[in-house]
Motif scaffolding. Structure first.
Motif, PDB file in Angstrom:
ATOM      1  N   ASP A   6       0.830  -1.192   0.000  1.00  0.00           N
ATOM      2  CA  ASP A   6       0.000   0.000   0.000  1.00  0.00           C
ATOM      3  C   ASP A   6       0.868   1.247   0.000  1.00  0.00           C
ATOM      4  O   ASP A   6       1.864   1.318   0.723  1.00  0.00           O
ATOM      5  CB  ASP A   6      -0.890  -0.015   1.256  1.00  0.00           C
ATOM      6  N   THR A  11       0.597   5.490   0.486  1.00  0.00           N
ATOM      7  CA  THR A  11      -0.190   6.652   0.883  1.00  0.00           C
ATOM      8  C   THR A  11       0.567   7.886   0.431  1.00  0.00           C
ATOM      9  O   THR A  11       1.735   8.060   0.780  1.00  0.00           O
ATOM     10  CB  THR A  11      -0.397   6.688   2.412  1.00  0.00           C
ATOM     11  N   THR A  12      -0.091   8.708  -0.376  1.00  0.00           N
ATOM     12  CA  THR A  12       0.550   9.886  -0.958  1.00  0.00           C
ATOM     13  C   THR A  12      -0.294  11.121  -0.706  1.00  0.00           C
ATOM     14  O   THR A  12      -1.526  11.050  -0.717  1.00  0.00           O
ATOM     15  CB  THR A  12       0.723   9.708  -2.485  1.00  0.00           C
ATOM     16  N   ARG A  13       0.384  12.244  -0.508  1.00  0.00           N
ATOM     17  CA  ARG A  13      -0.297  13.534  -0.451  1.00  0.00           C
ATOM     18  C   ARG A  13       0.713  14.619  -0.761  1.00  0.00           C
ATOM     19  O   ARG A  13       1.927  14.403  -0.661  1.00  0.00           O
ATOM     20  CB  ARG A  13      -0.957  13.763   0.895  1.00  0.00           C
ATOM     21  N   ARG A  19      -4.782  13.098   1.468  1.00  0.00           N
ATOM     22  CA  ARG A  19      -4.052  11.828   1.538  1.00  0.00           C
ATOM     23  C   ARG A  19      -4.904  10.738   0.889  1.00  0.00           C
ATOM     24  O   ARG A  19      -6.076  10.600   1.186  1.00  0.00           O
ATOM     25  CB  ARG A  19      -3.776  11.505   2.998  1.00  0.00           C
ATOM     26  N   LYS A  20      -4.289   9.939   0.007  1.00  0.00           N
ATOM     27  CA  LYS A  20      -4.975   8.821  -0.649  1.00  0.00           C
ATOM     28  C   LYS A  20      -4.100   7.587  -0.610  1.00  0.00           C
ATOM     29  O   LYS A  20      -2.884   7.665  -0.690  1.00  0.00           O
ATOM     30  CB  LYS A  20      -5.286   9.144  -2.117  1.00  0.00           C
ATOM     31  N   ASN A  21      -4.756   6.428  -0.520  1.00  0.00           N
ATOM     32  CA  ASN A  21      -4.065   5.143  -0.563  1.00  0.00           C
ATOM     33  C   ASN A  21      -4.260   4.516  -1.935  1.00  0.00           C
ATOM     34  O   ASN A  21      -5.326   4.634  -2.527  1.00  0.00           O
ATOM     35  CB  ASN A  21      -4.614   4.197   0.498  1.00  0.00           C
ATOM     36  N   HIS A  51      -6.973  12.673  -6.122  1.00  0.00           N
ATOM     37  CA  HIS A  51      -6.830  13.411  -4.865  1.00  0.00           C
ATOM     38  C   HIS A  51      -7.681  14.673  -4.945  1.00  0.00           C
ATOM     39  O   HIS A  51      -7.743  15.316  -5.996  1.00  0.00           O
ATOM     40  CB  HIS A  51      -5.368  13.830  -4.646  1.00  0.00           C
TER      41      HIS A  51
END
Length: 185
Positions: free
Chosen positions: A36, A38-40, A49-51, A84
């Motif tokens: 997984d 997680t980026t932002r 923030r999205k996975n 996002h």
């Protein structure tokens, strides 16, 4: 009786072949990972923030030094794309590629379990709406590796990379399940 003794001897021999000493984590290895991401982004261009899914490959070399492990690795992480929400309104679809080199320090917990930390330098390259984002980043993480055989390990790892580019900071956190093959063990 003789047959029972032969069976017991065979079981002991097979078990002994599966024992892993601390040095069995040393030498060259190649690892594949999936997990997984997680980026932002924050700063001039802020998103939530999205996975999303992530996959990676790593090659490295470890040395046993006084019962501990030190090593170097080169890695590449593919982080999937996600939509996002942008703080100013609208949406942005982006993902990232992260590649670089790490130094590794590990401590065998027992004959089969290695706990480690890694720290190094990465390049983060944005994709899709973030394609103009490209910057160096500090890359670090922690993980565990469990010997499932003489040359195979399985584990879990968390890594973080954060980079700034034109007033925007991109944060990449990966949690990966790993499988590695150790050469020459």
């Amino acid at each position: 009786m003789k047959q029972r003794a032969s069976c017991i001897a065979a079981l002991i021999a097979a078990s002994a072949m599966q024992l892993v000493r601390a040095g069995d984590f040393d030498g060259a290895y190649v690892s594949v990972q999936a997990g997984d991401n997680t980026t932002r982004t924050t700063g001039a261009y802020s998103t939530n923030r999205k996975n999303t899914g992530a996959a990676g490959v790593e090659m490295g070399y470890n040395w046993e030094v006084s019962g501990k492990i030190v090593g170097v690795s080169a890695f590449y992480d593919y982080n999937g794309r996600a939509n996002h929400n942008v703080s100013g309104g609208g949406t942005s679809k982006y993902g990232s590629d992260v590649y670089g080199v790490d130094m590794i320090a590990g401590l065998p917990v027992n004959k089969k379990l290695l706990a480690y930390v890694k720290l190094g330098d990465a390049q983060i390259k944005g994709k899709d709406d973030a394609r103009s984002f490209s910057s160096n980043a500090l890359h670090g993480g922690v993980g565990v590796s469990y010997a499932v055989g003489r040359q195979w390990t399985a584990g879990a790892e968390w890594t973080d990379a954060r980079a700034n580019h034109h007033g925007t900071r991109l944060n990449d956190d990966n949690f990966m399940i790993t499988t590695a093959y150790h050469f020459g063990v």
